[in-house]
Enzyme design. Structure first.
Site, PDB file in Angstrom:
ATOM      1  CG  ASP A   1      20.163  -2.761 -23.560  1.00  0.00           C
ATOM      2  OD1 ASP A   1      19.094  -3.361 -23.435  1.00  0.00           O
ATOM      3  OD2 ASP A   1      20.896  -2.466 -22.605  1.00  0.00           O
TER       4      ASP A   1
ATOM      5  CG  ASP B   1      21.539   0.894 -19.808  1.00  0.00           C
ATOM      6  OD1 ASP B   1      20.567   0.341 -19.266  1.00  0.00           O
ATOM      7  OD2 ASP B   1      21.421   1.641 -20.804  1.00  0.00           O
TER       8      ASP B   1
ATOM      9  CG  ASP C   1      19.347  -3.644 -17.413  1.00  0.00           C
ATOM     10  OD1 ASP C   1      18.234  -4.151 -17.611  1.00  0.00           O
ATOM     11  OD2 ASP C   1      19.744  -2.622 -17.993  1.00  0.00           O
TER      12      ASP C   1
END
Length: 896
Positions: A326, A613, A617
């Protein structure tokens, strides 16, 4: 039956004010009264049961049988030594298992889920174990329910309760519901939330009515008592290797026994030799050593902010060649700051230190909409919630439009929570005598649901020309690496359903914010690339924003290396998989796209690490070879689905964890190759002496003693060898690679052969010194001189075998670097293990009681020198080989 009571009754019964929650003093009192909020686990094994479990091994049974036979024939000293070895092996096993258990317990404490509670009027995060009855719990998407809760407030709240009901479809919750039927099933108790279930949508608040074993999940807690300690893939491979070696060793021992019968040797002596050789040949300490090295390794990793939840992840880390990360918070600082805002015809810069700004009416409407459409808080320099929303609250503070003041004047009555598909969030707030929908989100999504725009205080139609101006400003902000967020509203006279909120809106404007890259990340990315690892950026941000940050961090070189979620959807799985290696940045992606990205990379034979997170996901974290959850911003479900948790949400930690994982694997490999070399040396020494019709150079007790020394301290010391930073100069290890690849098998055979031959050489030299001819026919055991010569020669062989293995361990620390390059005294544990081993060996020979038990005698000063020269040969030969290997390695880049 809390589900049959009203919210007021529950509040009264627990004597708590929902707006304030419990006081810290009252919470502490109730914690003492009710105990920790955790399910009772299975009782820990006692030291005694751990000790006896170490004896539950076929080879130990064989040794105990041998001890019984030696007692029966009156060889008490041999029996005592055999039993001593058995006990010491068991004690070492108990110590190792206890250490591993403590390490795992420490990690479990670090991964305890957190809960948001309201205490003393403030929302704070605590360990779920500290939750008490009467606590006011705040629920949001992605959090596990810490206890059984009676809801007192809910907004589009959905909870997945499959852990209790088996129903995988989330249940809609309604805090105002009351169920009068006492037989209402768990799945129908819509006003309750139960421990270990998961919030998947919306938000809510509730009062804890039961904790620990009093909860519904506590009633079925017996399912948690299953003793399922899975071995890691490496442990399974080594266990299989041990069995193969065991069969080979037993075969060799049977052959030795048959040859001894043909040669008419002493049957009892050969029986004990064959048994002890079988035990010495099998590295029975491998599984224990691997367990302790892995446990110590993950403990060490936790100190660098990487909590490894599953031991196999340590092995897999060394093979990772793709890190999908990310952007926000992991590659960047996760401190979003609004630097620009735009209303039609007016682009304004906002400095980071600005205060008490005035702003036009349009700008105030923009900021007011953004602040009201936010769930974040920001007080005294500390914020809670999404970093983007915190940045909006901070922007409001700069214009004196504080969240508290706006919320009091414009109370929220409904909402349509954000989700990754719509990329929008809406709230319905009181506005004068009516209501106003405040919406924020991706500008391209907003433009599709807006038909008017605010221009100089007036609402005018949203024309294509105005749309293009907004899109042009958006693109300019994105090119400057700003994240762009739009705002819109509409007024209504009555409360409307969430599904009707995001229609026919008035566009107000947009803001641009930036989350600067972490200072240390650029160096880590360079290090990862040098290690053959490709860093990949995955983000929901605009393509241009993502590429700008990626260029700054050296992840990508041009915009051609980026692709959006929409473009991914237009490709077939086959085409995407074929072209996946062309991309370094994936922008505007949803969690569903993450799974597709992982699949595509894995289809090309890559070992993939994926960060995440959010609730959605979880599939990509589970599908990746290494799922990495964020410890700070990560939801409980993301942490539950992951293999590793980053306590600092930092990309650099992933790179450090990979380095640590490579070193742990290499350390295990060192220990294994060392053990196999030593065991092979023992087998060669005995087997060749039998074939050559020589007297046996080592007694059963000698082999058992040496096996104890070499199988424990030096091997464990190699397992905790300090990390070598140079492992990050090589490409990742292929997970399918044989354990004996890259010359490891050759080194094991060479080292074992040298140790075995030198042991025989020392034995031969001892007999030659005393003028004893070779072959059993030349030795008369009734002759005291011959008996003395044989004891002397065996002593020399005994010392050479033990010392050569101890010295050889020094050379095992690195395959190409010399002992001086790696630092002779850098591994203090190994130096200590060698020193202890040599002192014990000297004690066995020098102390009369021990010398008599082991049937050895002291050596002359000259012969002490000779045996130590012999013992150093395997170390010296291996160091010379390293010189040539190092020279050849300079000419090529070898995979690690």
């Amino acid at each position: 039956m809390w589900f049959s009571k009203s919210q007021e009754e529950v509040i009264k019964e627990f004597n708590v004010d929902p707006s304030v929650g419990l006081s810290k003093e009252e919470a502490a009192k109730r914690l003492e009264q009710y105990g920790m909020n955790k399910l009772k686990g299975k009782p820990k094994k006692s030291i005694l049961s751990l000790f006896f479990s170490q004896l539950n091994d076929m080879l130990i049974y064989v040794l105990l049988g041998a001890a019984a036979i030696t007692i029966a024939i009156g060889e008490y000293s041999d029996a005592i030594i055999i039993l001593l070895v058995v006990v010491l092996n068991a004690v070492i096993g108990v110590v190792q298992e206890a250490k591993a258990e403590k390490a795992v317990e420490a990690l479990q404490k670090m991964t305890t889920p957190k809960s948001l509670v309201r205490r003393d009027g403030e929302v704070i995060e605590i360990n779920s174990e500290e939750v008490v009855p009467g606590d006011l719990i705040i629920l949001d998407a992605g959090r596990f329910i810490p206890a059984d809760i009676r809801l007192i407030e809910s907004a589009n709240l959905q909870i997945e309760e499959s852990a209790l009901t088996g129903e995988s479809v989330p249940t809609n919750k309604d805090a105002s519901a009351i169920h009068s039927d006492p037989n209402t099933s768990l799945g129908d108790k819509t006003n309750m939330a139960f421990m270990s279930t998961l919030v998947t949508y919306g938000r809510g608040e509730g009062i804890v009515v039961a904790t620990a074993m009093d909860t519904e999940i506590g009633k079925i807690a017996k399912i948690l008592d299953d003793d399922t300690n899975e071995m890691t893939p490496l442990q399974k491979r080594l266990d299989e290797l041990g069995r193969i070696l065991g069969f080979l060793a037993i075969g060799i021992c049977v052959l030795i026994f048959v040859i001894a019968l043909i040669q008419k040797r002493d049957i009892l002596e050969m029986f004990l030799t064959a048994i002890s050789l079988a035990v010495a040949a099998i590295p029975e300490g491998l599984a224990a050593i691997v367990a302790i090295v892995l446990a110590l390794g993950v403990t060490r990793m936790s100190k660098i902010n990487a909590i490894v939840k599953k031991l196999p992840a340590v092995e897999t880390l060394g093979s990772v060649n793709i890190i999908c990360s990310d952007k926000t918070g992991t590659l960047t600082q996760n401190k979003m700051t609004v630097t620009k805002h735009y209303t039609y015809g007016s682009l304004t810069d906002v400095s980071q230190s600005a205060e008490n700004l005035s702003g036009t009416n349009n700008e105030k409407e923009l900021i007011k909409t953004l602040v009201l459409c936010s769930d974040a808080t920001y007080e005294n320099g500390q914020g809670t919630g999404d970093p983007t929303e915190i940045a909006l609250i901070v922007l409001g503070n700069k214009y004196n439009l504080t969240k508290d003041a706006l919320n009091k004047e414009h109370k929220r009555v409904s909402e349509f929570p954000f989700d990754s598909d719509r990329k929008l969030m809406s709230t319905l707030n009181i506005e004068g005598k009516g209501y106003r929908v405040n919406t924020k989100g991706a500008i391209d999504n907003l433009l599709q649901i807006c038909n008017t725009v605010l221009v100089e205080g007036n609402i005018v139609p949203l024309t294509d020309d105005i749309k293009q101006k907004f899109l042009k400003v958006t693109e300019e902000m994105s090119d400057s690496a700003l994240r762009v967020l739009g705002a819109a509203y509409k007024d209504t006279e009555e409360i409307i359903e969430p599904g009707e909120m995001e229609k026919d809106l008035t566009l107000v404007g947009l803001v641009g914010m930036i989350d600067p890259p972490r200072l240390e990340v650029k160096d880590s990315i360079r290090e990862a690339k040098n290690a053959g690892i490709i860093p990949i950026m995955i983000t929901g941000d605009h393509k241009n924003t993502a590429v700008a940050i990626a260029k700054e961090l050296d992840i990508a070189e041009s915009i051609d290396q980026s692709i959006t979620g929409t473009e991914i959807d237009q490709m077939s799985d086959e085409e995407f998989s074929r072209r996946i290696n062309d991309y370094r940045v994936f922008a505007r992606v949803s969690p569903e796209h993450k799974v597709k990205i992982v699949r595509a990379f894995k289809a090309q034979g890559n070992i993939v690490s994926m960060t995440g997170d959010g609730v959605n996901d979880a599939p990509s974290l589970k599908y990746a070879d290494i799922g990495v959850a964020m410890g700070i911003t990560g939801t409980d479900v993301a942490k539950g689905a992951s293999d590793m948790i980053l306590t600092d949400d930092n990309f650099t930690t992933i790179v450090h964890a990979i380095e640590e994982g490579r070193n742990i694997y290499n350390n295990i490999k060192k220990a294994v190759i060392f053990l196999l070399s030593c065991n092979l040396g023992e087998v060669i020494a005995i087997f060749l002496s039998i074939l050559l019709n020589w007297p046996v150079p080592l007694l059963a007790t000698h082999l058992l003693w040496i096996n104890l020394i070499t199988d424990s301290l030096p091997a464990i010391s190699l397992g905790v060898d300090p990390g070598d930073h140079d492992v990050m100069k090589y490409k990742p290890r292929n997970p399918k690679e044989s354990f004996f690849a890259r010359g490891a098998g050759v080194r094991a055979i060479l080292g074992g052969t040298l140790i075995g031959l030198l042991t025989l050489t020392a034995f031969y030299y001892g007999l030659w010194e005393h003028n004893i001819p070779l072959g059993t026919t030349g030795i008369d055991l009734s002759n005291p001189n011959h008996q003395n010569a044989l004891t002397y020669a065996r002593t020399m062989a005994f010392v050479v075998l033990a010392a050569s293995q101890l010295f050889y361990s020094l050379s095992m620390r690195n395959t190409t670097k010399s002992i001086f390059q790696v630092g002779l005294f850098k591994n203090k544990y190994l130096i200590g293990a060698i020193a202890v081993g040599l002192i014990l060996q000297l004690a066995v020979i020098s102390i009369p009681a021990f010398a008599k038990a082991f049937q050895v005698q002291n050596l002359s000063l000259q012969d002490w020198g000779i045996v130590f020269v012999f013992a150093l040969v395997p170390l010296i030969v291996n160091e010379i080989i390293k010189i040539f290997m190092h020279m050849s390695e300079k000419n090529k880049h070898v995979e690690y």
